[in-house]
Write a protein that holds these residues in place. Sequence first.
Motif, PDB file in Angstrom:
ATOM      1  N   CYS A  43      18.948 -19.538  16.044  1.00 52.09           N
ATOM      2  CA  CYS A  43      20.196 -18.870  16.435  1.00 52.09           C
ATOM      3  C   CYS A  43      20.344 -17.516  15.735  1.00 52.09           C
ATOM      4  N   CYS A  46      21.528 -17.075  10.111  1.00 49.05           N
ATOM      5  CA  CYS A  46      21.149 -16.918   8.700  1.00 49.05           C
ATOM      6  C   CYS A  46      20.676 -15.492   8.427  1.00 49.05           C
ATOM      7  N   CYS A  81      24.206 -22.187   8.199  1.00 51.72           N
ATOM      8  CA  CYS A  81      23.326 -22.835   9.181  1.00 51.72           C
ATOM      9  C   CYS A  81      23.976 -24.119   9.703  1.00 51.72           C
TER      10      CYS A  81
HETATM   11  S1  SF4 Z   1      17.832 -21.671   9.956  1.00 49.62           S
HETATM   12 FE1  SF4 Z   1      19.793 -22.318  10.817  1.00 49.62          FE
HETATM   13  S2  SF4 Z   1      21.030 -20.440  10.937  1.00 49.62           S
HETATM   14 FE2  SF4 Z   1      18.886 -19.826  10.670  1.00 49.62          FE
HETATM   15  S3  SF4 Z   1      18.121 -19.485  12.744  1.00 49.62           S
HETATM   16 FE3  SF4 Z   1      17.631 -21.608  12.169  1.00 49.62          FE
HETATM   17  S4  SF4 Z   1      19.342 -22.819  12.949  1.00 49.62           S
HETATM   18 FE4  SF4 Z   1      20.021 -20.692  12.923  1.00 49.62          FE
END
Ligand code: SF4
Length: 123
Positions: A43, A46, A81
Amino acid sequence: MFRMGKRLFENIISGPATRLKPREPFAGERGHIEIDISKCIFCMRCARECPCGCLTVNRAEGTWDIDQFECITCGVCASVCAKHAISMKGSYRKPAEHKKINIYKGTPPAKPNKVEAPAGGKA
Ligand code: SF4
Ligand code: SF4
């Protein structure tokens, strides 16, 4: 003078103010961060929230990179996250001779298919 003598005496009878290495991690120690790439949905939240810019998430390539040498272990990435893919480990990384980016390869979820508009109406 009295205060200085009192402080001196206290320092002599109290334990050391520092810890010797190697030692066991203590409660609340941040150490370093780790990712469980199998939980990551790419997504990118982070990477957007990281104050140091040391995370790179490439959804198209399915890669999640971290420059551990730039990371200040603030824990922001772990707290934002939604999938709990990132965790703080209470131990420090081993010293390294060379800087390198740690690259993790995962599988981004497939994009959901667009819902086709019903005949004569809007989707
Ligand atoms: S670690 Fe968590 S916040 Fe980062 S891209 Fe993956 S799912 Fe998204
Ligand atoms: S712990 Fe902080 S500095 Fe390190 S990668 Fe996460 S958000 Fe960035």
